[in-house]
Scaffold this motif. Structure first.
Motif, PDB file in Angstrom:
ATOM      1  N   ARG A 161       0.824  -1.214   0.000  1.00  0.00           N
ATOM      2  CA  ARG A 161       0.000   0.000   0.000  1.00  0.00           C
ATOM      3  C   ARG A 161       0.855   1.260   0.000  1.00  0.00           C
ATOM      4  O   ARG A 161       0.471   2.277  -0.582  1.00  0.00           O
ATOM      5  CB  ARG A 161      -0.933  -0.026   1.209  1.00  0.00           C
ATOM      6  CG  ARG A 161      -2.074  -1.022   1.035  1.00  0.00           C
ATOM      7  CD  ARG A 161      -2.847  -1.223   2.310  1.00  0.00           C
ATOM      8  NE  ARG A 161      -3.955  -2.150   2.105  1.00  0.00           N
ATOM      9  CZ  ARG A 161      -4.501  -2.889   3.060  1.00  0.00           C
ATOM     10  NH1 ARG A 161      -4.038  -2.800   4.285  1.00  0.00           N
ATOM     11  NH2 ARG A 161      -5.496  -3.707   2.788  1.00  0.00           N
ATOM     12  N   ARG A 189       0.351   3.968  -2.931  1.00  0.00           N
ATOM     13  CA  ARG A 189      -0.164   5.310  -2.661  1.00  0.00           C
ATOM     14  C   ARG A 189       0.880   6.402  -2.784  1.00  0.00           C
ATOM     15  O   ARG A 189       0.541   7.576  -2.887  1.00  0.00           O
ATOM     16  CB  ARG A 189      -0.823   5.319  -1.278  1.00  0.00           C
ATOM     17  CG  ARG A 189      -2.028   4.399  -1.264  1.00  0.00           C
ATOM     18  CD  ARG A 189      -2.760   4.381   0.044  1.00  0.00           C
ATOM     19  NE  ARG A 189      -3.832   3.397   0.011  1.00  0.00           N
ATOM     20  CZ  ARG A 189      -4.672   3.166   1.007  1.00  0.00           C
ATOM     21  NH1 ARG A 189      -4.556   3.868   2.123  1.00  0.00           N
ATOM     22  NH2 ARG A 189      -5.605   2.254   0.897  1.00  0.00           N
ATOM     23  N   GLU A 225      -4.591  10.310  -7.343  1.00  0.00           N
ATOM     24  CA  GLU A 225      -5.992  10.373  -6.935  1.00  0.00           C
ATOM     25  C   GLU A 225      -6.726  11.203  -7.993  1.00  0.00           C
ATOM     26  O   GLU A 225      -7.144  12.340  -7.741  1.00  0.00           O
ATOM     27  CB  GLU A 225      -6.118  11.006  -5.546  1.00  0.00           C
ATOM     28  CG  GLU A 225      -5.433  10.234  -4.444  1.00  0.00           C
ATOM     29  CD  GLU A 225      -6.229   9.012  -4.013  1.00  0.00           C
ATOM     30  OE1 GLU A 225      -7.374   8.859  -4.462  1.00  0.00           O
ATOM     31  OE2 GLU A 225      -5.704   8.209  -3.230  1.00  0.00           O
ATOM     32  N   SER A 234      -1.518  13.383  -1.062  1.00  0.00           N
ATOM     33  CA  SER A 234      -1.940  12.027  -0.714  1.00  0.00           C
ATOM     34  C   SER A 234      -0.743  11.160  -0.329  1.00  0.00           C
ATOM     35  O   SER A 234      -0.816  10.351   0.595  1.00  0.00           O
ATOM     36  CB  SER A 234      -2.696  11.409  -1.893  1.00  0.00           C
ATOM     37  OG  SER A 234      -3.023  10.062  -1.638  1.00  0.00           O
ATOM     38  N   THR A 237       0.085   9.139   3.061  1.00  0.00           N
ATOM     39  CA  THR A 237       0.406   7.719   3.042  1.00  0.00           C
ATOM     40  C   THR A 237       1.588   7.413   3.967  1.00  0.00           C
ATOM     41  O   THR A 237       1.618   6.381   4.637  1.00  0.00           O
ATOM     42  CB  THR A 237       0.745   7.273   1.607  1.00  0.00           C
ATOM     43  OG1 THR A 237      -0.428   7.371   0.806  1.00  0.00           O
ATOM     44  CG2 THR A 237       1.233   5.830   1.582  1.00  0.00           C
TER      45      THR A 237
END
Length: 472
Positions: A82, A86, A91, A268, A272
């Motif tokens: 992840r 990310r 996004e 983002s 993360t």
């Protein structure tokens, strides 16, 4: 009180009949929109709660089957994947919503198709890059966070799901079409699949590899179904498939889109580092077992956070439209009420955890995981602060201030790591939870101050314009 009613009555009677009709029509439309959005929030929260239950059930099955050490390895493998995903994944739904809201009045289907294609291109490229990065990271860094060489190879298995986990374009299409019920209940596809596979692995006495394979398949299936429904939604709205649109010179046709996307992606990515890499940090300092306990506290607390994210899902498209249409008062009211609703929900979650948290952890996950209670309580407080900041963050993005949001995220990330590195040696894994509290407090205050000041300036400018028009 009587004077107030008399003043209001006189003000209404002084209005021209057409102005009065327009005022009443706007009020009715606003009430209808509010009822519609409340219904959407209800469906999203219902769907989110159901998916959260399936996720917790899957996690509980894995925890009871694998034990603390191997469950910690599962948590670290998922966290590695992840983080890679990310850090580089765009996004794209955020710039898409911002730009589609500005293009809606023109209603050019071909141009909208190209705009969605721009988002899709970013989604596909970043997903592939994230998968490659995931494989390389699993090979190089696994041993540094407490994984054995064989466990590190399992990161490459999970990378297969990351390679096709692009959903920004589809998410924007569903949100702009108001299909929040669909967003709410489509999540059950992946959640129920994961739970069914986890139970199958449990019944067959499966290993860590089989649990990783179950998580990988469920996420891949969820992504494929989500994109299929997103493309159907575009077709229903008369927008040709982005796969058929011309992808040439998209940056020239939509100037500013890529810059907005990079800014929100960096923001983002910084989040993360605090919301996914934190598990790796615990694994590095305290080992897989502690990482498993910490991961469990994050999973449980994330239920409350996802509820706030889904409310934001409903609000952000409307905020973008309000800002574009100069509905400043409605935007301010929306932020205020969302923050009140989220504060009530967070308070309920913290209270329930205080009285029943230890008992619930013992019942659901087993006695080996009761030590996660202090981390869970601290994490819920951090989540409350993050939830409070979510509406103001959406408002600032709608106000076209992604650079400020990015700057706040960068400063908050520095605060997070400074706090975590200072607290980990003495407090253990709970020190990272305290770092989340510091992160959330700084973010909430910074975003709130900027948003309310920005709205105040715009209101003052609009009042001056009306005054000048009156004089003219």
């Amino acid at each position: 009180m009587a004077a107030t009613r008399s003043t209001a009555k006189n003000s209404l009677s002084a209005l021209h009949p057409r102005e009065l009709a327009r005022s009443l029509s706007a009020s009715l439309n606003q009430n209808a929109l509010l009822r519609s959005r409340i219904g959407s929030v209800f469906h999203l929260l219902t769907g989110n709660f159901g998916v959260a239950i399936t996720m917790l059930a899957s996690t509980a099955v894995a925890a009871r089957t694998l034990g603390a050490a191997d469950f910690g390895a599962l948590a670290l493998i998922l966290a590695l994947g992840r983080v890679c995903e990310r850090l580089v994944r765009f996004e794209s739904w955020q710039p898409l919503i911002r730009f589609v809201a500005a293009e809606e009045n023109a209603a050019d289907p071909q141009r909208l198709s190209q705009l969605y294609a721009y988002g899709l291109l970013l989604d596909v490229c970043s997903a592939f890059l994230a998968a490659v990065m995931c494989v390389v990271t699993g090979w190089l860094a696994a041993s540094h966070v407490g994984l054995t060489p064989d466990q590190g190879k399992l990161v490459a298995v999970y990378a297969a799901a990351i390679a096709i986990n692009f959903r920004g374009m589809a998410s924007a299409a569903l949100r702009m079409s108001g299909k929040f019920r669909t967003i709410a209940y489509i999540q059950f596809v992946g959640g129920l699949t994961r739970l069914a596979l986890a139970l199958l692995v449990y019944l067959t006495g499966g290993s860590l590899l089989e649990f990783i394979a179950a998580w990988t398949f469920a996420q891949a299936l969820d992504s494929l179904v989500f994109n299929w429904i997103g493309l159907r939604t575009l077709a229903q709205n008369g927008i040709p498939s982005p796969f058929k649109a011309s992808w040439r010179k998209l940056s020239d046709k939509f100037p500013g889109f890529l810059g907005f996307a990079f800014s929100t992606n960096l923001s983002s990515a910084l989040r993360t580092l605090t919301h996914e890499a934190d598990t790796l940090l615990v694994g590095f300092f305290a080992g897989p077992a502690a990482a498993g306990l910490y991961f469990l506290s994050r999973r449980v607390a994330k239920i409350a956070q996802q509820g706030g994210d889904l409310i934001q899902t409903v609000a952000y498209p409307d905020m973008a439209r309000m800002w574009t249409g100069k509905g400043i008062a409605n935007l301010a009211q929306t932020v205020k009420w969302l923050q009140i609703i989220l504060a009530v929900g967070a308070t309920v979650a913290i209270t329930l955890c205080w009285f029943a948290g230890e008992w619930a952890l013992h019942l659901v996950f087993g006695p080996d995981f009761v030590d996660a209670f202090p981390m869970l309580l601290a994490q819920l407080l951090a989540v409350a602060l993050v939830l409070h900041a979510a509406p103001s963050r959406s408002a600032l993005l709608a106000m076209n201030r992604p650079t400020y949001v990015l700057a706040v995220a960068a400063a908050a990330t520095v605060i997070f790591f400074a706090t975590a590195l200072a607290a980990l040696p003495s407090l253990g894994a709970v020190g990272v939870n305290l770092a989340h509290i510091a992160f959330g407090l700084f973010t909430a205050v910074s975003l709130d101050v900027a948003m309310w000041r920005g709205l105040g300036r715009v209101r003052a400018e609009m009042a001056e314009e009306r005054l000048e028009e009156g004089k003219a």
